[in-house]
Scaffold this motif. Structure first.
Motif, mmCIF file in Angstrom:
data_model
loop_
_atom_site.group_PDB
_atom_site.id
_atom_site.type_symbol
_atom_site.label_atom_id
_atom_site.label_comp_id
_atom_site.label_asym_id
_atom_site.label_seq_id
_atom_site.Cartn_x
_atom_site.Cartn_y
_atom_site.Cartn_z
ATOM 1 N N GLY A 147 24.750 4.122 15.424
ATOM 2 C CA GLY A 147 24.215 3.880 16.759
ATOM 3 C C GLY A 147 23.326 2.648 16.762
ATOM 4 N N ASP A 148 22.440 2.579 17.754
ATOM 5 C CA ASP A 148 21.596 1.396 17.925
ATOM 6 C C ASP A 148 20.356 1.382 17.044
ATOM 7 N N VAL A 149 19.822 2.565 16.716
ATOM 8 C CA VAL A 149 18.519 2.590 16.047
ATOM 9 C C VAL A 149 18.497 3.342 14.717
ATOM 10 N N SER A 150 19.614 3.915 14.301
ATOM 11 C CA SER A 150 19.638 4.724 13.080
ATOM 12 C C SER A 150 20.424 4.033 11.966
ATOM 13 N N LEU A 151 20.065 4.372 10.716
ATOM 14 C CA LEU A 151 20.745 3.833 9.539
ATOM 15 C C LEU A 151 21.007 4.940 8.533
ATOM 16 N N MET A 152 22.092 4.799 7.785
ATOM 17 C CA MET A 152 22.369 5.624 6.612
ATOM 18 C C MET A 152 22.348 4.673 5.419
ATOM 19 N N ILE A 153 21.630 5.063 4.383
ATOM 20 C CA ILE A 153 21.529 4.253 3.169
ATOM 21 C C ILE A 153 22.005 5.107 2.005
ATOM 22 N N ALA A 154 23.016 4.627 1.287
ATOM 23 C CA ALA A 154 23.558 5.342 0.127
ATOM 24 C C ALA A 154 23.001 4.709 -1.137
ATOM 25 N N ASP A 155 22.470 5.542 -2.041
ATOM 26 C CA ASP A 155 21.990 4.992 -3.305
ATOM 27 C C ASP A 155 23.096 5.081 -4.360
ATOM 28 N N HIS A 188 23.495 6.948 -6.792
ATOM 29 C CA HIS A 188 23.844 8.317 -7.198
ATOM 30 C C HIS A 188 24.594 9.065 -6.107
ATOM 31 N N GLY A 189 24.861 8.400 -4.986
ATOM 32 C CA GLY A 189 25.593 9.029 -3.896
ATOM 33 C C GLY A 189 24.726 9.804 -2.920
ATOM 34 N N VAL A 190 23.416 9.778 -3.113
ATOM 35 C CA VAL A 190 22.519 10.458 -2.178
ATOM 36 C C VAL A 190 22.429 9.612 -0.908
ATOM 37 N N GLN A 191 22.580 10.271 0.226
ATOM 38 C CA GLN A 191 22.482 9.594 1.516
ATOM 39 C C GLN A 191 21.063 9.764 2.052
ATOM 40 N N PHE A 192 20.448 8.646 2.419
ATOM 41 C CA PHE A 192 19.130 8.654 3.048
ATOM 42 C C PHE A 192 19.316 8.223 4.493
ATOM 43 N N PHE A 193 18.501 8.765 5.378
ATOM 44 C CA PHE A 193 18.658 8.550 6.812
ATOM 45 C C PHE A 193 17.398 7.936 7.382
ATOM 46 N N ILE A 194 17.559 6.912 8.203
ATOM 47 C CA ILE A 194 16.457 6.379 9.009
ATOM 48 C C ILE A 194 16.821 6.693 10.452
ATOM 49 N N ARG A 195 16.070 7.605 11.040
ATOM 50 C CA ARG A 195 16.394 8.095 12.385
ATOM 51 C C ARG A 195 16.191 7.025 13.448
ATOM 52 N N ASP A 196 15.064 6.317 13.377
ATOM 53 C CA ASP A 196 14.755 5.333 14.408
ATOM 54 C C ASP A 196 14.036 4.152 13.766
ATOM 55 N N LEU A 197 14.726 3.021 13.687
ATOM 56 C CA LEU A 197 14.153 1.818 13.080
ATOM 57 C C LEU A 197 12.845 1.418 13.754
ATOM 58 N N LYS A 198 12.773 1.609 15.056
ATOM 59 C CA LYS A 198 11.593 1.195 15.821
ATOM 60 C C LYS A 198 10.357 1.999 15.468
ATOM 61 N N LYS A 199 10.554 3.189 14.891
ATOM 62 C CA LYS A 199 9.409 4.037 14.554
ATOM 63 C C LYS A 199 8.876 3.784 13.148
ATOM 64 N N LEU A 200 9.580 2.954 12.370
ATOM 65 C CA LEU A 200 9.070 2.604 11.043
ATOM 66 C C LEU A 200 7.846 1.712 11.201
ATOM 67 N N ASP A 201 6.938 1.778 10.243
ATOM 68 C CA ASP A 201 5.768 0.916 10.277
ATOM 69 C C ASP A 201 6.196 -0.541 10.047
ATOM 70 N N LYS A 202 5.302 -1.479 10.354
ATOM 71 C CA LYS A 202 5.602 -2.914 10.299
ATOM 72 C C LYS A 202 6.037 -3.356 8.902
ATOM 73 N N HIS A 203 5.358 -2.886 7.869
ATOM 74 C CA HIS A 203 5.687 -3.245 6.480
ATOM 75 C C HIS A 203 7.101 -2.776 6.116
ATOM 76 N N SER A 204 7.446 -1.551 6.491
ATOM 77 C CA SER A 204 8.777 -1.014 6.206
ATOM 78 C C SER A 204 9.858 -1.818 6.914
ATOM 79 N N ARG A 205 9.625 -2.145 8.186
ATOM 80 C CA ARG A 205 10.617 -2.928 8.942
ATOM 81 C C ARG A 205 10.806 -4.312 8.341
ATOM 82 N N LYS A 206 9.717 -4.903 7.888
ATOM 83 C CA LYS A 206 9.787 -6.247 7.289
ATOM 84 C C LYS A 206 10.631 -6.213 6.011
#
Length: 157
Positions: free
Chosen positions: A123-131, A133-151
């Motif tokens: 979608g527009d604001v979510s991400l799936m990140i695969a490491d 080891h095959g573990v899937q990590f989810f970012i629900r809303d990019l806009k809600k991450l803190d400034k350092h994380s977004r950078k």
């Protein structure tokens, strides 16, 4: 909307789910499966038998009696492991592979990103990140991450 009053869902003596349909037949070791676990987690849930046959389709969890809904949510939470990244603390390098130190909904974690292709937009604001080891990590809303994380994340997108 279906009538779920004749349906029973409970744990058997072994802690597994048992489903009794409107016909009175008991099915042990059933599994709930979400059709769209990220896009619509509260909609489209199937109750599947131990041999893989769909026993019941549920359009929306809120259509179920509270006790059945709570049991299904508990079982789905136990089966699904999808930690949500709340903050990116550190990234070892801005080239791949890189090691990320992250804070997740399940505690602090370290993941190794092989390449930018392992980051997928949902979608527009979510991400799936695969490491690696095959573990899937989810970012629900990019806009809600803190400034350092977004950078840090912007360097990979």
């Amino acid at each position: 909307m279906s009538d779920f009053s004749q349906i029973r869902l409970m744990r058997n003596a072994f802690g597994k789910l048992a489903f009794t349909g409107a016909d009175g037949v008991v099915h042990d070791n059933v599994v709930p499966v979400r059709a769209f676990p990220i896009a619509a987690p509260e909609e489209g849930i199937a109750i599947v038998s131990a041999d893989g046959h769909e026993l019941l389709w549920i359009d929306a969890l809120n259509a179920l009696p509270e006790a059945v809904r709570a049991l299904l949510k508990e079982e789905l939470a136990n089966r699904e492991f999808l930690p949500e990244i709340l903050r990116i603390k550190n990234v070892s390098a801005f080239a791949s592979p890189s090691t990320w130190q992250v804070e997740t909904s399940r505690g602090d974690a370290t993941l190794v990103l092989r390449g930018e292709e392992d980051i997928r937009r949902i979608g527009d604001v979510s991400l799936m990140i695969a490491d690696t080891h095959g573990v899937q990590f989810f970012i629900r809303d990019l806009k809600k991450l803190d400034k350092h994380s977004r950078k840090l994340l912007d360097r990979f997108l």
